[in-house]
Design an enzyme around this catalytic site. Sequence first.
Site, PDB file in Angstrom:
ATOM      1  N   GLY A   1       0.794   4.918  -7.581  1.00  0.00           N
ATOM      2  CA  GLY A   1       2.211   5.561  -8.569  1.00  0.00           C
ATOM      3  C   GLY A   1       2.461   6.436  -9.772  1.00  0.00           C
ATOM      4  O   GLY A   1       3.743   7.066  -9.888  1.00  0.00           O
ATOM      5  N   ILE A   2       1.496   7.315 -10.065  1.00  0.00           N
ATOM      6  CA  ILE A   2       1.644   8.624 -10.242  1.00  0.00           C
ATOM      7  C   ILE A   2       2.063   9.701 -10.003  1.00  0.00           C
ATOM      8  O   ILE A   2       2.519  10.549  -9.767  1.00  0.00           O
ATOM      9  CB  ILE A   2      -0.070   8.797 -11.183  1.00  0.00           C
ATOM     10  CG1 ILE A   2      -0.837   7.984 -12.345  1.00  0.00           C
ATOM     11  CG2 ILE A   2      -0.229   9.824 -12.030  1.00  0.00           C
ATOM     12  CD1 ILE A   2      -1.546   7.573 -12.980  1.00  0.00           C
ATOM     13  N   GLY A   3       1.276   9.854  -8.635  1.00  0.00           N
ATOM     14  CA  GLY A   3       1.200  10.413  -7.852  1.00  0.00           C
ATOM     15  C   GLY A   3       3.025  10.629  -7.558  1.00  0.00           C
ATOM     16  O   GLY A   3       4.010  11.574  -7.427  1.00  0.00           O
TER      17      GLY A   3
ATOM     18  N   GLY B   1       2.529   2.878  -0.029  1.00  0.00           N
ATOM     19  CA  GLY B   1       3.065   3.981   0.112  1.00  0.00           C
ATOM     20  C   GLY B   1       4.435   3.244   0.757  1.00  0.00           C
ATOM     21  O   GLY B   1       5.701   2.916   0.710  1.00  0.00           O
TER      22      GLY B   1
ATOM     23  N   ARG C   1      -7.962   6.291   2.452  1.00  0.00           N
ATOM     24  CA  ARG C   1      -8.766   6.081   1.652  1.00  0.00           C
ATOM     25  C   ARG C   1      -8.911   4.402   1.719  1.00  0.00           C
ATOM     26  O   ARG C   1     -10.102   4.096   1.570  1.00  0.00           O
ATOM     27  CB  ARG C   1      -8.752   6.046   0.074  1.00  0.00           C
ATOM     28  CG  ARG C   1      -8.216   7.763   0.082  1.00  0.00           C
ATOM     29  CD  ARG C   1      -8.155   8.220  -1.290  1.00  0.00           C
ATOM     30  NE  ARG C   1      -7.870   9.672  -1.745  1.00  0.00           N
ATOM     31  CZ  ARG C   1      -7.954  10.320  -2.350  1.00  0.00           C
ATOM     32  NH1 ARG C   1      -7.292   9.740  -3.211  1.00  0.00           N
ATOM     33  NH2 ARG C   1      -7.492  12.021  -2.196  1.00  0.00           N
TER      34      ARG C   1
ATOM     35  N   ASP D   1       0.970  -2.606   1.448  1.00  0.00           N
ATOM     36  CA  ASP D   1       0.709  -1.323   1.409  1.00  0.00           C
ATOM     37  C   ASP D   1       1.848  -0.636   0.102  1.00  0.00           C
ATOM     38  O   ASP D   1       2.369  -0.834   0.051  1.00  0.00           O
ATOM     39  CB  ASP D   1       1.518  -0.410   2.743  1.00  0.00           C
ATOM     40  CG  ASP D   1       0.937   0.882   2.549  1.00  0.00           C
ATOM     41  OD1 ASP D   1      -0.176   1.038   2.309  1.00  0.00           O
ATOM     42  OD2 ASP D   1       2.119   1.377   2.532  1.00  0.00           O
TER      43      ASP D   1
ATOM     44  N   THR E   1      -1.428  12.763   0.341  1.00  0.00           N
ATOM     45  CA  THR E   1      -1.174  12.122   1.308  1.00  0.00           C
ATOM     46  C   THR E   1       0.584  11.659   1.294  1.00  0.00           C
ATOM     47  O   THR E   1       1.333  12.917   1.980  1.00  0.00           O
ATOM     48  CB  THR E   1      -1.941  11.274   1.961  1.00  0.00           C
ATOM     49  OG1 THR E   1      -3.007  11.540   2.100  1.00  0.00           O
ATOM     50  CG2 THR E   1      -0.911  10.766   3.199  1.00  0.00           C
ATOM     51  N   SER E   2       0.810  10.982   0.172  1.00  0.00           N
ATOM     52  CA  SER E   2       2.369  10.893  -0.180  1.00  0.00           C
ATOM     53  C   SER E   2       3.203  11.775  -0.489  1.00  0.00           C
ATOM     54  O   SER E   2       4.454  12.124  -0.005  1.00  0.00           O
ATOM     55  CB  SER E   2       2.888   9.264  -1.077  1.00  0.00           C
ATOM     56  OG  SER E   2       1.625   9.969  -2.497  1.00  0.00           O
TER      57      SER E   2
ATOM     58  N   HIS F   1     -12.786   9.105  -5.898  1.00  0.00           N
ATOM     59  CA  HIS F   1     -11.214   8.775  -6.235  1.00  0.00           C
ATOM     60  C   HIS F   1     -11.298   7.458  -7.216  1.00  0.00           C
ATOM     61  O   HIS F   1      -9.743   7.293  -7.176  1.00  0.00           O
ATOM     62  CB  HIS F   1     -10.575   9.215  -6.029  1.00  0.00           C
ATOM     63  CG  HIS F   1     -11.036  10.089  -4.760  1.00  0.00           C
ATOM     64  ND1 HIS F   1     -11.101  10.661  -3.408  1.00  0.00           N
ATOM     65  CD2 HIS F   1     -10.020  11.499  -5.414  1.00  0.00           C
ATOM     66  CE1 HIS F   1     -11.156  11.616  -3.404  1.00  0.00           C
ATOM     67  NE2 HIS F   1     -10.722  12.138  -4.532  1.00  0.00           N
TER      68      HIS F   1
END
Length: 579
Positions: free
Chosen positions: A397-399, A553, A538, A551, A439-440, A217
């Site tokens: 950021g994309i997610g 998140g 990850r 972080d 995950t987010s 990834h």
Amino acid sequence: MSHVLNDAADFADEAADGFVAAHPGLVRRVRGGVARASATPDGQVAVVIGGGSGHYPAFAGLVGPGIAHAAAMGNVFASPSAQQVHAVAKAVATDAGVLLTYGNYAGDALNFDQAQEQLRAEGIACETVRVTDDIYSAGPDEREKRRGIAGDLTVFRVAGWAAEQGRDLDAVTALASRANERTRSIGVAFSGCTLPGADEPLFTVPAGHMAVGMGIHGEPGIETLRLPSAAELATMLVERLLGERPDHAGDRVAVIVNGLGSVKSEELFVLYGGIAAALTAAGLHIVDPEVGEFATSFEMAGVSLTLMWLDDELERAWQAPAYTPAYRKGVVVLDAERTTADADALDDEETIAEAGPEAAAAGRAAASALSAVRAVIDREADELGRLDAIAGDGDHGIGMQRGARAADTAAGEAAGAGAGIGTVLTRAGDAWADKAGGTSGALWGMGLRAIGERLGDAAAPDPRAVVAAVAAARDAVQGFGKAQVGDKTLVDALVPFAATLAERVDAGAGLADAWRDAAAAATAAAQATADLLPRMGRARPHTEKSLGTPDPGAVSLALAATAVAAALDEHRGQKEKEN
């Protein structure tokens, strides 16, 4: 970089549509992914694989007789959502049950586990095998924490063969688990990969060097070494895998030499020649080697080596016929009859009940707050991706952007239909999880749903009700994600946010003032994560690289909380004017 694309946000969906159009006799589009064109035979366990897009032929390319019955397909480098996995599994499930098998990443585990719980609650037997073949992502004493890379193929092949032998779910699961226990992989990269629409790669490798132990990834390597000759590289790869030879392993091995995107076939054959010589010199017998692309990472220049130590049963499975869009071996008779089953029909849209005036007003306020979250995430998406790329895969950021946009749209539609705050937030949470994946996405969806379920639609909530709802979200996120304060995750911002909100409300502050102070506490806590080393996710294999960087998140949660604080202030001002 990607040269052929329209809107980067639509890349994964458009690629999936084109893939199905290119292979209409083999696969069909179902909600959340793809399935075999023909229905699963009665009494046969359905093998459902999946993961993020960007790794073709994993995962959609491995759907077909001899391997998988269906694949759940997430966005680029993001796990499919629980809703996607559930829908895909329902599209192929029989009374024999479903085996979910996928590479071991935090987001995949969260979402596949949620889907498994839902399937079981509906009376569908379901088991899971996570692939953990990457020897560089955790030590031998923590094999359960290792990532799944090209070793996915060995486990998927074995699971698919066992299912087509008519074995029951327990037997299919046991054999797939044995394949995983006997599979080891190692990868090296000579350059990083670039997400569609991005200008820079997720990581770089110094000229004349290679990164050892990187992820598929875009996770950077664990160590950087000078670029060796092909013969030297072959020897190194073989020696490191043989150093992790499974207990009681024999002398027969299945071999996969995998290209990660831009290392071409001739180069792979040069490398395989050295690998074959090294394995033979070590006294091993090679069974049906595979040389090609099986788990890629866009245009990453890199290779990986996978070994599965065989027994008689695993060898039969490895050599069995298979026929998928990207993997074909032996002779398979295809079922010419296509199924007309449509996974989109599984979940009927629920009618939105109109709430009372006060509850509906609270719903509109919640929708406005989510619009504010979307705006700040849109503004900061590139920076969040940059933070994530330092030790992770760069897609945070994309997610977050996909999730916030979906939540904003769902909340707006619910509020426009007169829904109360509970319905607005639960629908927003479901939309966030479904579109963001990873995950987010799972955790944000879970948190929003927990708040919505706690608040309900009966009336406009008072500050203490909001405190209790935020506490419920905190408990849900920690309970499912297992993270604690200090692990360098969004929990490091969420816990102080919830605590400060409760303290300020207990002291008599109004919701807007209490939320503003709580957002400030979350922001300070998020920045303080720069001094922490990651213990989950990850970024965990790259602890030192993340030191000095907060972080992503935790930062995104603090940004969202601050945006909501501004929305609450604006809402309070409007109410004061009205009064």
